[in-house]
Design an enzyme around this catalytic site. Structure first.
Site, PDB file in Angstrom:
ATOM      1  N   ASP A 157      -3.311 -17.542   4.026  1.00  0.00           N
ATOM      2  CA  ASP A 157      -4.318 -18.345   3.335  1.00  0.00           C
ATOM      3  C   ASP A 157      -4.975 -19.335   4.287  1.00  0.00           C
ATOM      4  OD1 ASP A 157      -1.645 -19.164   3.262  1.00  0.00           O
ATOM      5  OD2 ASP A 157      -1.964 -20.590   1.651  1.00  0.00           O
TER       6      ASP A 157
ATOM      7  N   TYR B 117       0.806  -1.211   0.000  1.00  0.00           N
ATOM      8  CA  TYR B 117       0.000   0.000   0.000  1.00  0.00           C
ATOM      9  C   TYR B 117       0.846   1.271   0.000  1.00  0.00           C
ATOM     10  CZ  TYR B 117      -4.756  -1.747   0.368  1.00  0.00           C
ATOM     11  OH  TYR B 117      -5.979  -2.306   0.092  1.00  0.00           O
TER      12      TYR B 117
ATOM     13  N   LYS C  86       2.747 -14.284   5.463  1.00  0.00           N
ATOM     14  CA  LYS C  86       3.091 -15.272   4.440  1.00  0.00           C
ATOM     15  C   LYS C  86       4.605 -15.476   4.464  1.00  0.00           C
ATOM     16  CE  LYS C  86       1.724 -17.940   1.003  1.00  0.00           C
ATOM     17  NZ  LYS C  86       0.875 -19.136   1.226  1.00  0.00           N
TER      18      LYS C  86
ATOM     19  N   ASP D 147      -6.318  -5.456   4.878  1.00  0.00           N
ATOM     20  CA  ASP D 147      -7.432  -4.937   4.091  1.00  0.00           C
ATOM     21  C   ASP D 147      -8.335  -6.070   3.626  1.00  0.00           C
ATOM     22  OD1 ASP D 147      -9.054  -3.224   2.667  1.00  0.00           O
ATOM     23  OD2 ASP D 147      -7.675  -2.985   0.994  1.00  0.00           O
TER      24      ASP D 147
ATOM     25  N   ASP E 102     -12.269  -7.218   5.374  1.00  0.00           N
ATOM     26  CA  ASP E 102     -13.501  -7.308   4.599  1.00  0.00           C
ATOM     27  C   ASP E 102     -14.087  -8.719   4.653  1.00  0.00           C
ATOM     28  OD1 ASP E 102     -13.096  -4.676   3.948  1.00  0.00           O
ATOM     29  OD2 ASP E 102     -13.270  -4.958   1.785  1.00  0.00           O
TER      30      ASP E 102
END
Length: 333
Positions: free
Chosen positions: A204, A124, A171, A228, A232
């Site tokens: 994941d 970002y 990750k 982010d 959501d």
């Protein structure tokens, strides 16, 4: 105590939901002077820039802002106002509590978790360039300073609110240096909080476990991009972005916002759901030490929703934005 608060109505449905929330806050007894400022498309049309310096100065002066949704063009146009605000004001922490709103249907019950998202770096940061035609490179920036700062925020938040566990999401099995640094930084901070359980999940796998059983999580701590996406996802567990609040927090500054879109397709029709911004305002009230007003509004909202008579159309009802706001505000006075 009288408060001066920067008010950013936003684009699309923003002015409608913002007006509804302002009505409820004022009828609930908040002694407030609003400083309204434009951002996004409306600011671009008036001032030639989507994030005017006058707006930033207002937030720096007042230390608190309430913000409606702002349009972010896809694939072109001006850069994200949300990202610009976070960078300009060093709002390093994005806080997204997720819980079941009373009487709002969802796939899961007893969800009560908090997403803490680093807000200033990662992909970002927007550091992109074209290497050669047809090849674009984006730089993922992770620093120990920002990672430890957001980790300390998450653990302090957990301790202050009686939360039991912080789960770092990463990750690092693939991005061993960048996500590895994030995870290493979190672990260094975690040892300072022996009263809080600590663990980590690969992003994941964390997403899979969230949709299998979200109640197994407490506080989730993530770098910017994963935060982010996962925040959501978590909103979807309890009814969507229309019923979850958000706060962007820095050193003494808080910007409280609805994180759903500006929905230009229904703008001006007085049908938008103001709950997300109202719950963000509840977070704001607690931030400015108006907890009693926050509790009255929360109770009034639960009462209106529980009666199932006055609901906006996204919640299966027919009420307008203003009708819903009026119903809540009449219960809170």
């Amino acid at each position: 105590m009288k408060h001066t608060i920067t008010l950013i109505p936003g684009d699309g449905i923003g002015p409608e939901v913002t007006g509804a929330v302002v009505l409820i806050l004022e009828r609930a007894g908040l002694d407030v002077e609003w400083e309204p400022h434009l951002a996004g498309v409306a600011a671009l049309e008036r001032y030639g820039e989507p994030l005017p310096e006058e707006l930033l100065d207002s937030i720096r002066r007042n230390r608190v802002a309430l913000k409606g949704p702002v349009t972010t063009p896809v694939g072109g146009g001006f850069t994200s106002v949300n990202v610009g605000l976070r960078k300009a004001l060093e709002l390093f922490a994005n806080l997204r509590p997720v819980w079941n709103v009373p009487s709002v249907s969802s796939r899961y019950e007893h969800v009560d978790l908090v997403i803490v998202r680093e807000n200033t770096e990662d992909l970002y940061a927007g550091l992109e360039h074209e290497v050669v035609p047809g090849v674009v490179e984006s730089l993922k920036i992770i620093t120990a300073t920002a990672s430890m700062r957001i980790a300390r925020f998450a653990y302090d938040y957990a301790r202050a609110r009686g939360r039991k566990r912080v789960t770092a999401v990463h990750k690092a099995n693939i991005m061993k240096m960048s996500d590895g640094l994030f995870l290493e930084s979190v672990r260094k901070v975690a040892v300072e909080y022996p009263d809080i359980q600590s663990d980590d999940r690969i992003v994941d796998a964390a997403c899979m476990h969230l949709v299998m059983n979200p109640t197994q999580f407490d506080v989730l701590l993530l770098p910017n991009l994963y935060g982010d996406i996962v925040s959501d996802l978590c909103a979807g567990l309890v009814g969507g972005l229309g019923v979850v609040p958000a706060a962007n927090l820095g050193a003494g500054i808080g910007v409280f916002e609805a994180v759903h879109g500006s929905a230009p397709d229904i703008a001006g029709r007085n049908v938008a759901n103001p709950i997300a911004l109202l719950l963000s305002a509840v977070l704001m009230l607690k931030h400015i030490h108006e907890g009693a007003i926050a509790d009255r509004i929360t109770a009034a909202l639960a009462e209106v929703l529980g009666e199932r008579q006055v609901r906006t159309r996204d919640l299966g009802g027919t009420a307008s934005t203003t009708e819903f706001a009026d119903a809540v505000s009449r219960r809170v006075t």
